[in-house]
Design a protein around this motif. Structure first.
Motif, PDB file in Angstrom:
ATOM      1  N   VAL A 141      39.257  26.919  34.984  1.00 56.53           N
ATOM      2  CA  VAL A 141      39.459  26.173  33.732  1.00 56.53           C
ATOM      3  C   VAL A 141      38.644  24.880  33.767  1.00 56.53           C
ATOM      4  O   VAL A 141      38.210  24.394  32.726  1.00 56.53           O
ATOM      5  CB  VAL A 141      40.952  25.893  33.467  1.00 56.53           C
ATOM      6  N   HIS A 142      38.451  24.356  34.957  1.00 60.35           N
ATOM      7  CA  HIS A 142      37.564  23.209  35.124  1.00 60.35           C
ATOM      8  C   HIS A 142      36.206  23.762  35.587  1.00 60.35           C
ATOM      9  O   HIS A 142      36.101  24.314  36.674  1.00 60.35           O
ATOM     10  CB  HIS A 142      38.157  22.220  36.129  1.00 60.35           C
ATOM     11  N   GLY A 143      35.213  23.592  34.723  1.00 66.15           N
ATOM     12  CA  GLY A 143      33.946  24.303  34.933  1.00 66.15           C
ATOM     13  C   GLY A 143      33.179  23.899  36.171  1.00 66.15           C
ATOM     14  O   GLY A 143      32.319  24.643  36.638  1.00 66.15           O
ATOM     15  N   ASN A 144      33.491  22.734  36.727  1.00 62.29           N
ATOM     16  CA  ASN A 144      32.798  22.333  37.958  1.00 62.29           C
ATOM     17  C   ASN A 144      33.628  22.677  39.201  1.00 62.29           C
ATOM     18  O   ASN A 144      33.272  22.303  40.301  1.00 62.29           O
ATOM     19  CB  ASN A 144      32.470  20.835  37.935  1.00 62.29           C
ATOM     20  N   GLU A 145      34.750  23.400  38.994  1.00 63.65           N
ATOM     21  CA  GLU A 145      35.550  23.901  40.119  1.00 63.65           C
ATOM     22  C   GLU A 145      35.140  25.347  40.269  1.00 63.65           C
ATOM     23  O   GLU A 145      35.752  26.277  39.734  1.00 63.65           O
ATOM     24  CB  GLU A 145      37.033  23.686  39.833  1.00 63.65           C
ATOM     25  N   ILE A 146      34.035  25.530  40.987  1.00 67.49           N
ATOM     26  CA  ILE A 146      33.172  26.683  40.789  1.00 67.49           C
ATOM     27  C   ILE A 146      33.577  27.950  41.531  1.00 67.49           C
ATOM     28  O   ILE A 146      33.326  29.044  41.067  1.00 67.49           O
ATOM     29  CB  ILE A 146      31.725  26.287  41.176  1.00 67.49           C
ATOM     30  N   GLY A 219      30.917  18.976  34.633  1.00 69.35           N
ATOM     31  CA  GLY A 219      31.220  20.322  34.134  1.00 69.35           C
ATOM     32  C   GLY A 219      32.700  20.612  33.968  1.00 69.35           C
ATOM     33  O   GLY A 219      33.070  21.719  33.597  1.00 69.35           O
ATOM     34  N   ARG A 220      33.541  19.623  34.235  1.00 65.57           N
ATOM     35  CA  ARG A 220      34.989  19.878  34.235  1.00 65.57           C
ATOM     36  C   ARG A 220      35.496  20.357  32.872  1.00 65.57           C
ATOM     37  O   ARG A 220      36.293  21.283  32.773  1.00 65.57           O
ATOM     38  CB  ARG A 220      35.712  18.578  34.620  1.00 65.57           C
ATOM     39  N   ALA A 221      35.034  19.699  31.823  1.00 68.32           N
ATOM     40  CA  ALA A 221      35.630  19.904  30.502  1.00 68.32           C
ATOM     41  C   ALA A 221      34.831  20.921  29.690  1.00 68.32           C
ATOM     42  O   ALA A 221      33.764  21.366  30.088  1.00 68.32           O
ATOM     43  CB  ALA A 221      35.673  18.563  29.779  1.00 68.32           C
ATOM     44  N   LEU A 258      43.619  29.067  39.274  1.00 72.37           N
ATOM     45  CA  LEU A 258      42.864  28.741  40.492  1.00 72.37           C
ATOM     46  C   LEU A 258      41.866  27.615  40.226  1.00 72.37           C
ATOM     47  O   LEU A 258      41.021  27.722  39.338  1.00 72.37           O
ATOM     48  CB  LEU A 258      42.160  29.987  41.039  1.00 72.37           C
ATOM     49  N   HIS A 259      41.975  26.568  41.027  1.00 74.45           N
ATOM     50  CA  HIS A 259      41.188  25.336  40.840  1.00 74.45           C
ATOM     51  C   HIS A 259      40.423  24.983  42.114  1.00 74.45           C
ATOM     52  O   HIS A 259      40.507  25.662  43.116  1.00 74.45           O
ATOM     53  CB  HIS A 259      42.136  24.165  40.542  1.00 74.45           C
ATOM     54  N   GLU A 260      39.737  23.823  42.025  1.00 70.37           N
ATOM     55  CA  GLU A 260      39.171  23.190  43.210  1.00 70.37           C
ATOM     56  C   GLU A 260      39.553  21.721  43.234  1.00 70.37           C
ATOM     57  O   GLU A 260      39.766  21.104  42.197  1.00 70.37           O
ATOM     58  CB  GLU A 260      37.640  23.305  43.226  1.00 70.37           C
TER      59      GLU A 260
HETATM   60 ZN    ZN Z   1      41.106  21.770  38.356  1.00 67.01          ZN
END
Ligand code: ZN
Length: 901
Positions: A141-146, A219-221, A258-260
């Motif tokens: 969902v956070h685009g930079n949490e790749i 890239g998060r948002a 699932l995140h980073e």
């Molecule tokens: Zn996240």
């Protein structure tokens, strides 16, 4: 017998035909797995193996399509939404061929189980026996949490290609796995683009090198720079709306987001940290333990470090793991350390590769799917019990029915009702007046029963207060006394009736009134608005729908005036800000055009054949403002806050359809201000970005009639003595002015800046030395007020000011951070909105005790004239998460009415 092969050893990889890299033998992602050759690997389809490249968004889709083609009977690939930048959002459903063949029937049964009303015990037992457990794995969902998106591709491959693995056979037989590989393709695309641009010949693990260091906005948002992991109940973004639809189609029993996290952390999985939302049930907490222990066992087996019950909480209901929980799912967040590129040098002297992250996420996700399948019957029955007990709790509750009362602007109650309905909450619209506890409610009042399967979601969104445990708050107070950060992860208040500025009344018993159900789908049009044609004029009482109508009508050349006072006409009282649209001077098809616009936006239009008023401000008074389509300039890019800039742009372009030109802060010198009526500065740390020359041009433009709007930290900037736009200052914790101007009263180093009060010199009698006060001695000399994690405060509005049009005298605003301003003096301007007196200051959530005194009666919304123009300054972000409908109207008043008044 089918052929099998092993993967997990990769020797080289090509990156966009440019880079060639040797890769030493690596740990297999799932040791011992044997795979069906008929299922294509990521290497075969995309040219790189799992975790060896940050797969771009279009290739994520390519690979899923290749899998769907190779395994058509066990998969269903669905495009569930389109992003703002027109990228598809995918859901891959994986299950047994029997279930996939009759997927629609399975979904209907899942929905039946989720609404136990009218379900016989026999049918319920049969459904529990037959239904698959549904595991929803949502990634990135956070685009930079790749890493999670590449993990998702591996998860799908592993489930479809594994051979001779009893666990995977069980997953396919007893469950449906829903894999959403990429919740935010626009953010991921932004990350990949800048990462490739900065990539070295071989991956550079230096944490601060350009590969890891994203330029604004990162890239998060998504496209409008929203954090979509806060948007679930707000549903402002199309990506979120698509996911809500999936959630309501399948009612997943287990949901994993699932995140980073930071590159030096170890893996996190549920159980979460405190505080836990009070509407999470004991059985859901046991579910966290079940999955936590299973993941722990898997990670122990592989020798990987992890943590639980720290950092990531379960309080705010708009997360990807929490919104599903209030529909009965067991929701969990998993966090992998981010390599934020292909490799990352950790402080523990190891280099973490991108593939390491993909591997851990894939192991946690697959372990979760296996655990769910092993506990199928229990998990399916628990969802049934959850939905049943939610109804039973609601029936016994003293707030059994929530009544949403349309106020001065009924369009906001309507918008709130639709918001609730589209997320699966049953909402009724009263079609006749009714009385509860001797209070009469009008037609168009909305009623939400807590006695429904989504009752706990209802409570979360409509209860004025959601309590955090007292012992948790006590621990935070202890930390704050030592100036340690509090452990509150997100805001402490989100009450939707307050944020929409809609009155809420509760009833302990069921309300019986003739009513219609508010449609639950996003596409349902608003009801038609019909009104007679007039020979003279149409009146439009101001409000959110009226503002949206105006924003669309003004550029079409429909002429309207805003009346700067209240008036009575044909026996009806009209509020300040009512728009007058005269037949004379407007297009011949005015009635038809207004009818269409009123139905589209939900605005009320009142035809009148006279403009002769019996009391108040005349419609031809000098105290009316001619409204013209405003030309709006919004400052963008660093140093603005990307969230604030994004919310503001969304509010203008999408919520209100108001065109806006966005200009990077660094390019502001190039802007020709004469071409614009309104300049918006979103929150940000402006410092000296806007240099003196540009500032002087802005001031000249203001004197000539410009409207400047500042939000939150931009308002603080505007008070700076070197800026000189607002004749006030921020305040320190002790109430002194917060100014860094050299020699200014209260500035650091200035006389009396620290240790206020007389020293008592000249006293001849030696005083008895006071006992040393340690606690006092360690207090900093200059400190800003305590920073607020996010609460809702009451605002008192001056209703005789046009900025308040569409509102009564009381409003609610989110507050976040540590801004407190001294009120404007009468000779400089007006404090159109100010925080309430202490007894009614806090509407919902937590404000640190010592901050309450200093906030009381301080300005929320300031209006300061400058020449022919003016500055409109908000202490907080009026467009907060774009779910603050009440304050968003104040912002739009500034935009639409500011140039006219
Ligand atoms: Zn996240």
């Amino acid at each position: 017998m089918r052929t099998v092969k092993c993967v997990g050893v990769v020797m080289c990889v090509c990156v966009v035909g440019v880079l060639l890299r040797a890769q030493p033998q690596v740990e297999p992602i799932w040791p011992g797995a044997k795979y069906d050759l008929a299922i294509p690997t990521i290497q075969e389809v995309l040219g790189h193996d799992t975790g060896m490249e940050i797969t771009p968004p279009d290739q994520v889709g390519d690979y899923l399509q290749a899998l769907a083609k190779a395994a058509p009977t066990r998969t269903r690939l669905v495009e569930y939404a389109r992003s703002w930048e027109n990228r598809p959002l995918w859901l891959m459903v994986i299950g047994s061929p029997e279930r996939i063949a009759k997927l629609d029937e399975v979904k209907r049964d899942l929905q039946r189980l989720a609404d136990p009303r009218g379900l016989s015990q026999g049918d319920a037992d049969r459904l529990v026996k037959e239904l698959p457990v549904v595991t929803w794995l949502i990634h990135g969902v956070h685009g930079n949490e790749i890493s999670s998106s590449d993990a998702a591709l591996f998860e799908a491959y592993h489930l479809l290609a594994s051979q001779g693995d009893a666990d995977i056979d069980l997953v396919l037989r007893d469950s449906l796995v829903l894999i959403d590989p990429m919740q935010n393709p626009d953010g991921r695309a932004r990350f990949v683009f800048q990462n490739l641009q900065t990539r070295a010949a071989s991956p550079d693990p230096t944490p601060y090198n350009a590969e890891h260091d994203e330029p604004w906005p990162g890239g998060r948002a998504n496209h409008y720079l929203f954090d979509m992991n806060r948007d679930w109940f707000a549903q402002t973004q199309p990506e979120t709306r698509g996911r809500i639809t999936i959630g309501r189609e399948y009612f997943p029993h287990v949901t994993v987001d699932l995140h980073e996290q930071s590159g030096d952390a170890n893996y996190y999985f549920a159980p979460p940290a405190d505080p836990v939302n009070p509407h999470i049930t004991a059985s859901q907490r046991q579910g966290w333990e079940l999955f936590g222990r299973a993941n722990g066992a898997r990670f122990d087996q592989r020798g990987w470090a992890y943590f639980v019950r720290e950092v990531f909480d379960a309080f705010y209901p708009g997360y990807g793991d929490s919104w599903p929980m209030f529909n009965g799912s067991i929701g969990m967040t998993y966090e992998q350390a981010s390599a934020r590129a292909l490799s990352f040098a950790r402080q523990d002297d190891t280099v973490m590769t991108y593939r390491d992250g993909v591997m851990r996420h894939a192991n946690a996700a697959i372990t979760t799917a296996i655990t769910a399948a092993r506990n199928r019957e229990q998990l399916v029955r628990e969802l049934l019990d959850y939905r049943r007990s939610a109804i039973a709790e609601g029936e016994k509750s003293t707030s059994r029915e929530y009544i949403l009362v349309p106020g001065q602007d009924p369009s906001r109650a309507e918008a709130l009702a639709r918001n609730l309905a589209t997320q699966g909450i049953e909402v009724r619209r009263a079609e006749e007046t009714f009385t509860v506890a001797r209070r009469e409610f009008p037609v168009g009042t909305y009623i939400v029963s807590q006695a429904q399967p989504a009752g706990r979601l209802v409570r979360n969104l409509l209860d004025p207060q959601t309590a955090q445990p007292a012992d948790f708050i006590k621990r935070q107070e202890e930390r704050r006394a030592k100036r340690l950060n509090d452990q509150i992860y997100d805001v402490t208040a989100w009450n939707l009736p307050m944020l929409f500025d809609v009155d809420l009344v509760t009833s302990g018993s069921a309300v019986n009134v003739r009513s219609t159900n508010v449609p639950m789908n996003y596409q349902a049009p608003l009801p038609m608005r019909t009104f007679a044609a007039s020979k003279v004029a149409y009146l439009m009482p101001w409000g959110s729908a009226a503002a949206a109508l105006a924003a669309e009508a003004l550029p079409q050349g429909i002429r309207m005036h805003s009346v700067g006072g209240t008036f009575t006409l044909n026996g009806r009282e009209f509020p300040l800000g009512t728009a007058v649209i005269r037949v004379a001077g407007n297009p011949a098809d005015l009635h038809a055009r207004l009818s269409a616009l009123a139905s589209k936006h939900g605005a009320e239009i009142v035809p009148t054949d006279t403009t002769y008023i019996t009391a108040g401000t005349s419609l031809g008074s000098n105290d009316t403002a001619y409204l013209k389509a405003p030309r709006v300039l919004l400052v963008w890019d660093a140093p603005t806050s990307s969230l604030s800039a994004g919310w503001t742009r969304y509010t203008l372009e999408r919520r209100y359809g108001q065109p806006v030109t966005i200009v990077r802060a660094a390019s502001l010198a190039r802007a020709n201000f004469a071409n614009f009526d309104v300049l918006v500065l979103p929150s940000g740390s402006y410092g000296t970005t806007i240099n003196e020359a540009v500032l002087n041009r802005i001031k000249d433009w203001l004197r000539g009639g410009g409207t400047l709007i500042t939000l939150a930290e931009a308002t603080r900037w505007a008070t700076g003595s070197g800026v000189g736009l607002l004749s006030t200052t921020g305040l320190l914790k002790d109430g002194r002015p917060d100014t860094d101007a050299p020699g200014a009263p209260g500035a650091a180093g200035a006389p009396g800046a620290s240790g206020a009060g007389a020293s008592g010199s000249g006293n001849a009698t030696p005083a008895k030395p006071a006992e040393f006060d340690y606690d006092k001695a360690i207090q900093p000399d200059r400190e800003r007020p305590a920073s607020q994690p996010g609460a809702i405060l009451r605002v008192r509005l001056e209703t005789d000011h046009w900025l308040s049009a569409g509102h009564d005298g009381e409003l609610f605003s989110m507050i976040e951070g540590n801004r407190v301003f001294a009120p404007l003096k009468l000779d400089n301007g007006r404090n159109v909105g100010r925080w309430f007196t202490k007894d009614r200051l806090i509407a919902s959530g937590l404000i640190w005790p010592e901050a309450q005194d200093i906030l009381v009666q301080k300005p929320y919304l300031m209006h300061q004239p400058l020449g022919q123009g003016h500055i409109i300054a908000f202490a907080e972000d009026a467009n907060y998460r774009a779910y603050s409908e009440g304050t968003m109207l104040l912002f739009m008043n500034a935009v639409l009415l500011g140039p006219g008044y």
